[in-house]
Design a protein around this motif. Structure first.
Motif, PDB file in Angstrom:
ATOM      1  N   PRO A  87      25.792  10.212   3.270  1.00 24.09           N
ATOM      2  CA  PRO A  87      25.719  10.418   4.583  1.00 24.09           C
ATOM      3  C   PRO A  87      26.827  10.174   5.271  1.00 24.09           C
ATOM      4  O   PRO A  87      28.065   9.498   4.696  1.00 24.09           O
ATOM      5  CB  PRO A  87      24.787   9.345   4.771  1.00 24.09           C
ATOM      6  CG  PRO A  87      24.645   8.462   3.666  1.00 24.09           C
ATOM      7  CD  PRO A  87      25.263   9.382   2.499  1.00 24.09           C
ATOM      8  N   THR A 138      28.988  22.234   6.436  1.00 25.88           N
ATOM      9  CA  THR A 138      29.306  21.481   5.222  1.00 25.88           C
ATOM     10  C   THR A 138      27.810  21.312   4.664  1.00 25.88           C
ATOM     11  O   THR A 138      26.727  21.635   5.383  1.00 25.88           O
ATOM     12  CB  THR A 138      29.816  20.099   5.213  1.00 25.88           C
ATOM     13  OG1 THR A 138      30.007  19.721   3.760  1.00 25.88           O
ATOM     14  CG2 THR A 138      28.826  19.356   5.678  1.00 25.88           C
ATOM     15  N   HIS A 172      28.334  14.413  10.247  1.00 27.88           N
ATOM     16  CA  HIS A 172      27.258  15.186  10.378  1.00 27.88           C
ATOM     17  C   HIS A 172      26.776  15.186  12.021  1.00 27.88           C
ATOM     18  O   HIS A 172      26.503  14.148  12.552  1.00 27.88           O
ATOM     19  CB  HIS A 172      25.829  14.889   9.702  1.00 27.88           C
ATOM     20  CG  HIS A 172      26.239  15.163   8.177  1.00 27.88           C
ATOM     21  ND1 HIS A 172      25.843  14.102   7.403  1.00 27.88           N
ATOM     22  CD2 HIS A 172      26.703  16.128   7.560  1.00 27.88           C
ATOM     23  CE1 HIS A 172      26.254  14.453   6.101  1.00 27.88           C
ATOM     24  NE2 HIS A 172      26.956  15.738   6.080  1.00 27.88           N
ATOM     25  N   GLN A 180      23.201  24.000   4.909  1.00 30.98           N
ATOM     26  CA  GLN A 180      24.348  23.650   5.718  1.00 30.98           C
ATOM     27  C   GLN A 180      24.055  22.944   6.964  1.00 30.98           C
ATOM     28  O   GLN A 180      23.229  23.011   7.711  1.00 30.98           O
ATOM     29  CB  GLN A 180      24.880  25.000   5.842  1.00 30.98           C
ATOM     30  CG  GLN A 180      25.542  25.787   4.723  1.00 30.98           C
ATOM     31  CD  GLN A 180      26.228  27.176   5.157  1.00 30.98           C
ATOM     32  OE1 GLN A 180      25.646  28.023   5.970  1.00 30.98           O
ATOM     33  NE2 GLN A 180      27.433  27.494   4.519  1.00 30.98           N
ATOM     34  N   THR A 181      25.068  22.185   7.423  1.00 36.20           N
ATOM     35  CA  THR A 181      24.973  21.409   8.615  1.00 36.20           C
ATOM     36  C   THR A 181      26.074  21.455   9.215  1.00 36.20           C
ATOM     37  O   THR A 181      27.382  21.200   8.537  1.00 36.20           O
ATOM     38  CB  THR A 181      24.375  20.180   8.337  1.00 36.20           C
ATOM     39  OG1 THR A 181      24.185  19.298   9.759  1.00 36.20           O
ATOM     40  CG2 THR A 181      25.268  19.221   7.589  1.00 36.20           C
ATOM     41  N   SER A 234      19.564  17.373   8.720  1.00 34.83           N
ATOM     42  CA  SER A 234      19.382  18.512   7.965  1.00 34.83           C
ATOM     43  C   SER A 234      18.736  18.141   6.445  1.00 34.83           C
ATOM     44  O   SER A 234      18.623  16.873   6.267  1.00 34.83           O
ATOM     45  CB  SER A 234      20.702  18.919   7.591  1.00 34.83           C
ATOM     46  OG  SER A 234      20.711  20.455   6.932  1.00 34.83           O
ATOM     47  N   TRP A 242      29.460  19.868  11.346  1.00 35.79           N
ATOM     48  CA  TRP A 242      30.132  18.712  11.099  1.00 35.79           C
ATOM     49  C   TRP A 242      31.361  18.653  11.894  1.00 35.79           C
ATOM     50  O   TRP A 242      32.100  19.793  12.140  1.00 35.79           O
ATOM     51  CB  TRP A 242      30.550  18.321   9.741  1.00 35.79           C
ATOM     52  CG  TRP A 242      31.578  18.861   9.045  1.00 35.79           C
ATOM     53  CD1 TRP A 242      31.355  20.219   8.347  1.00 35.79           C
ATOM     54  CD2 TRP A 242      33.046  18.724   8.895  1.00 35.79           C
ATOM     55  NE1 TRP A 242      32.651  20.609   8.009  1.00 35.79           N
ATOM     56  CE2 TRP A 242      33.435  19.697   8.340  1.00 35.79           C
ATOM     57  CE3 TRP A 242      33.559  17.449   9.412  1.00 35.79           C
ATOM     58  CZ2 TRP A 242      34.933  19.620   8.051  1.00 35.79           C
ATOM     59  CZ3 TRP A 242      35.051  17.500   9.229  1.00 35.79           C
ATOM     60  CH2 TRP A 242      35.859  18.494   8.747  1.00 35.79           C
ATOM     61  N   TYR A 295      24.732  19.357   3.481  1.00 39.90           N
ATOM     62  CA  TYR A 295      24.112  18.084   3.648  1.00 39.90           C
ATOM     63  C   TYR A 295      23.649  17.452   2.081  1.00 39.90           C
ATOM     64  O   TYR A 295      22.839  17.931   1.371  1.00 39.90           O
ATOM     65  CB  TYR A 295      23.028  18.259   4.495  1.00 39.90           C
ATOM     66  CG  TYR A 295      22.468  16.545   4.584  1.00 39.90           C
ATOM     67  CD1 TYR A 295      23.061  15.742   5.498  1.00 39.90           C
ATOM     68  CD2 TYR A 295      21.147  16.317   4.142  1.00 39.90           C
ATOM     69  CE1 TYR A 295      22.795  14.425   5.589  1.00 39.90           C
ATOM     70  CE2 TYR A 295      20.670  15.042   4.165  1.00 39.90           C
ATOM     71  CZ  TYR A 295      21.486  13.923   4.978  1.00 39.90           C
ATOM     72  OH  TYR A 295      21.082  12.923   5.436  1.00 39.90           O
ATOM     73  N   ASP A 296      24.153  16.206   1.896  1.00 39.16           N
ATOM     74  CA  ASP A 296      24.067  15.532   0.696  1.00 39.16           C
ATOM     75  C   ASP A 296      23.415  14.201   0.995  1.00 39.16           C
ATOM     76  O   ASP A 296      24.418  13.431   1.594  1.00 39.16           O
ATOM     77  CB  ASP A 296      25.098  15.488  -0.266  1.00 39.16           C
ATOM     78  CG  ASP A 296      24.957  14.840  -1.758  1.00 39.16           C
ATOM     79  OD1 ASP A 296      23.700  14.174  -1.928  1.00 39.16           O
ATOM     80  OD2 ASP A 296      25.793  14.781  -2.605  1.00 39.16           O
ATOM     81  N   PRO A 297      22.383  13.840   0.931  1.00 40.71           N
ATOM     82  CA  PRO A 297      21.831  12.602   1.251  1.00 40.71           C
ATOM     83  C   PRO A 297      22.512  11.412   0.801  1.00 40.71           C
ATOM     84  O   PRO A 297      22.469  10.204   1.021  1.00 40.71           O
ATOM     85  CB  PRO A 297      20.256  12.525   1.186  1.00 40.71           C
ATOM     86  CG  PRO A 297      20.132  13.645   0.167  1.00 40.71           C
ATOM     87  CD  PRO A 297      21.181  14.666   0.481  1.00 40.71           C
TER      88      PRO A 297
END
Length: 195
Positions: free
Chosen positions: A37, A30, A41, A50-51, A45, A53, A32-34
């Motif tokens: 969170p 997915t 995850h 992309q990270t 990242s 999950w 990564y959107d800080p």
């Protein structure tokens, strides 16, 4: 808690991850959107990257979903069906794809605590529409794919699973309970979120 339903949910989630690992050799990815969170995850990242999950059990000490559903009940003035409470308070997860005799589906979950309020707002909007149309209260937990134009819901009185279209009468009863419905699903590989 209804143990058979817990077992069915756990079994489906485990089967989805096992299928993913068998077919791709890795977890789904997915972006990564800080701002969003999640315990899902699996490694740190950079924003926009992309990270990997995977679905993660919500901890017993985390009451955010239960609190959100309690507030929803207070706003509505009636109790939410126990199956739906369990559904949204069991796992943190992105939607999980599945196939069934009725077609392709996307099972909805909460991504994180922050997602609880968004879900509460959507459920209130849905239930107010039902009330206005003098239809039985239903609570959605999945949508059809690839269009997402129809959704699957739990009848709040009976626990039955129904196929619905926004603003219309329920179309078709699919199962007597969420537990029975989950028995009829087959997980599909989880698509990666593209950058």
């Amino acid at each position: 808690m209804p143990q058979p339903l817990i077992e069915k949910i756990d079994s489906f989630v485990a089967a989805a991850i096992n299928l993913q690992l068998r077919q791709t050799g890795r977890l789904p990815l997915t972006i990564y959107d800080p701002e969003w969170p999640s315990e899902c995850h699996q490694q740190p990242s950079e924003p926009g990257q992309q990270t990997p999950w995977k679905p993660v059990l919500q901890s017993q000490s985390d009451n955010s979903c239960h609190d959100m559903l309690d507030r929803l009940e207070q706003a509505l003035g009636y109790s939410i069906h126990e199956d739906l409470r369990l559904w949204y308070s069991r796992y943190w997860s992105d939607p999980l794809p599945a196939t069934s005799e009725w077609g392709e589906l996307s099972l909805l979950f909460l991504w994180s605590e922050k997602d609880c309020e968004r879900l509460r707002g959507n459920l209130i909007g849905h239930l107010l529409t039902k009330q206005k149309q003098k239809q039985p209260a239903t609570l959605f937990f999945a949508c059809t794919e690839p269009d997402g134009e129809k959704f699957l819901s739990i009848n709040n009185q009976t626990g039955e699973i129904w196929l619905e279209q926004p603003g219309k009468q329920p179309i078709m009863k699919l199962a007597d309970s969420l537990e029975a419905f989950l028995e009829k699903l087959t997980p599909k590989p989880i698509p990666d979120m593209e950058q």
